[in-house]
Design an enzyme around this catalytic site. Sequence first.
Site, PDB file in Angstrom:
ATOM      1  N   SER A   1      -6.772  -2.281  -1.048  1.00 51.17           N
ATOM      2  CA  SER A   1      -6.306  -1.518  -2.203  1.00 51.17           C
ATOM      3  C   SER A   1      -7.427  -0.800  -2.947  1.00 51.17           C
ATOM      4  O   SER A   1      -7.212   0.328  -3.431  1.00 51.17           O
ATOM      5  CB  SER A   1      -5.497  -2.409  -3.147  1.00 51.17           C
ATOM      6  OG  SER A   1      -6.189  -3.601  -3.465  1.00 51.17           O
TER       7      SER A   1
ATOM      8  N   HIS B   1       0.809  -1.209   0.000  1.00 54.43           N
ATOM      9  CA  HIS B   1       0.000   0.000   0.000  1.00 54.43           C
ATOM     10  C   HIS B   1       0.847   1.266   0.000  1.00 54.43           C
ATOM     11  O   HIS B   1       0.431   2.290  -0.558  1.00 54.43           O
ATOM     12  CB  HIS B   1      -0.962  -0.045   1.179  1.00 54.43           C
ATOM     13  CG  HIS B   1      -1.997  -1.123   1.027  1.00 54.43           C
ATOM     14  ND1 HIS B   1      -2.646  -1.714   2.086  1.00 54.43           N
ATOM     15  CD2 HIS B   1      -2.485  -1.738  -0.097  1.00 54.43           C
ATOM     16  CE1 HIS B   1      -3.488  -2.628   1.646  1.00 54.43           C
ATOM     17  NE2 HIS B   1      -3.401  -2.665   0.315  1.00 54.43           N
TER      18      HIS B   1
ATOM     19  N   ASP C   1      -2.972  -8.775  -7.499  1.00 56.76           N
ATOM     20  CA  ASP C   1      -2.677  -9.173  -6.120  1.00 56.76           C
ATOM     21  C   ASP C   1      -3.376 -10.492  -5.812  1.00 56.76           C
ATOM     22  O   ASP C   1      -4.286 -10.554  -4.989  1.00 56.76           O
ATOM     23  CB  ASP C   1      -3.152  -8.049  -5.178  1.00 56.76           C
ATOM     24  CG  ASP C   1      -2.857  -8.340  -3.724  1.00 56.76           C
ATOM     25  OD1 ASP C   1      -1.995  -9.198  -3.440  1.00 56.76           O
ATOM     26  OD2 ASP C   1      -3.511  -7.726  -2.863  1.00 56.76           O
TER      27      ASP C   1
ATOM     28  N   HIS D   1      -7.700  -8.426  -8.092  1.00 57.31           N
ATOM     29  CA  HIS D   1      -8.067  -9.308  -6.977  1.00 57.31           C
ATOM     30  C   HIS D   1      -8.354  -8.397  -5.782  1.00 57.31           C
ATOM     31  O   HIS D   1      -7.567  -8.302  -4.843  1.00 57.31           O
ATOM     32  CB  HIS D   1      -6.940 -10.289  -6.661  1.00 57.31           C
ATOM     33  CG  HIS D   1      -6.606 -11.230  -7.784  1.00 57.31           C
ATOM     34  ND1 HIS D   1      -5.936 -10.832  -8.922  1.00 57.31           N
ATOM     35  CD2 HIS D   1      -6.869 -12.558  -7.945  1.00 57.31           C
ATOM     36  CE1 HIS D   1      -5.784 -11.871  -9.730  1.00 57.31           C
ATOM     37  NE2 HIS D   1      -6.346 -12.931  -9.159  1.00 57.31           N
TER      38      HIS D   1
ATOM     39  N   ASP E   1     -13.497 -13.147 -12.463  1.00 57.23           N
ATOM     40  CA  ASP E   1     -12.069 -13.430 -12.507  1.00 57.23           C
ATOM     41  C   ASP E   1     -11.279 -12.205 -12.951  1.00 57.23           C
ATOM     42  O   ASP E   1     -11.556 -11.616 -14.003  1.00 57.23           O
ATOM     43  CB  ASP E   1     -11.811 -14.593 -13.466  1.00 57.23           C
ATOM     44  CG  ASP E   1     -10.342 -14.925 -13.574  1.00 57.23           C
ATOM     45  OD1 ASP E   1      -9.759 -15.377 -12.579  1.00 57.23           O
ATOM     46  OD2 ASP E   1      -9.765 -14.704 -14.655  1.00 57.23           O
ATOM     47  N   GLY E   2     -10.298 -11.828 -12.176  1.00 52.88           N
ATOM     48  CA  GLY E   2      -9.510 -10.641 -12.478  1.00 52.88           C
ATOM     49  C   GLY E   2      -8.625 -10.792 -13.695  1.00 52.88           C
ATOM     50  O   GLY E   2      -8.414  -9.813 -14.435  1.00 52.88           O
TER      51      GLY E   2
ATOM     52  N   GLU F   1     -13.462  -9.071  -8.108  1.00 54.04           N
ATOM     53  CA  GLU F   1     -13.364  -9.999  -6.987  1.00 54.04           C
ATOM     54  C   GLU F   1     -14.226 -11.216  -7.288  1.00 54.04           C
ATOM     55  O   GLU F   1     -15.423 -11.096  -7.532  1.00 54.04           O
ATOM     56  CB  GLU F   1     -13.801  -9.329  -5.687  1.00 54.04           C
ATOM     57  CG  GLU F   1     -13.833 -10.256  -4.497  1.00 54.04           C
ATOM     58  CD  GLU F   1     -12.515 -11.008  -4.293  1.00 54.04           C
ATOM     59  OE1 GLU F   1     -12.569 -12.258  -4.161  1.00 54.04           O
ATOM     60  OE2 GLU F   1     -11.442 -10.361  -4.280  1.00 54.04           O
TER      61      GLU F   1
END
Length: 286
Positions: free
Chosen positions: A99, A18, A168, A41, A142-143, A117
């Site tokens: 995030s 971060h 991520d 994600h 799905d990212g 997500e």
Amino acid sequence: MNYQHAFHAGNHADVLKHVVLLAICDALTAKPTPCFALDTHAGGGVYRLLEARARRTAEADDGINLLLASSPKQPLLRRYLDAVAACRAAHGADAYPGSPWLLAHALRAQDRIACCEIEPAAAGALRRALGGDPRVSVHAGDGYAAMKSLLPPRHGAQRFNRGLVLIDPPYEAQAAEFDIAWRAMRETLARWPQGIQALWYPIKQRRTLSPFLRAASKLQTRSTLLVELLVRKDDSPLRMNGSGLLLLDPPWQLATALAPALDELRALLGEDVGADTRLHWLREPA
């Protein structure tokens, strides 16, 4: 998917991730043209550090809580703590921003954010945390697929030539996750070459990262930077000893700005003589 970030929110890996994320956002917003961010994600958006899952591991005690008690001097670390304070002002004294929340906090009215997500409960929490923000779109899916469907980014007739893809993943696939991420990043370089890409990765035994880093060094970027923080020696496969970010085409002078912040993080969060940091160019800028 069994991974739940609520058990790990605010740990040393979150601190590193971060701090770097906000530094990239500040570089993007230093220019007036709009930018776009994709969080592949995204998780739940905001976490509670006093709830049972967080207290079961108490990982925040060696991360954000330790930093809050230390009054760091470096501007990038103070910037990060200011963002945490803003999240707590909005969501309560034990809140910790994920995030997506930090992206929404750091970016501007003209910018746009897409958050993906795949886990239904986390996607629902994310919608509750950020669903009222007109700049933010939440995608339950799905990212990696979103890196194809949402890039290059558009909003109506507007195209975005600047921005960030934050990857991520939970690494439930372990070593296979690196292959998946590498392919997705390679495709994104062809699809949206102007964008910055940031892949977070855990470090248990550093030697196991060597095949992935060799592959990453061959990606056709303008520059490729590794940013790592170890809180202990990287010699145990049983726990996360540190973490890093692989940055494709990072902002100009980001490495220079991060160097003193990493040194202070090592001093504040390091647990033993094995604590270390690394800023290493896999491909140096021209």
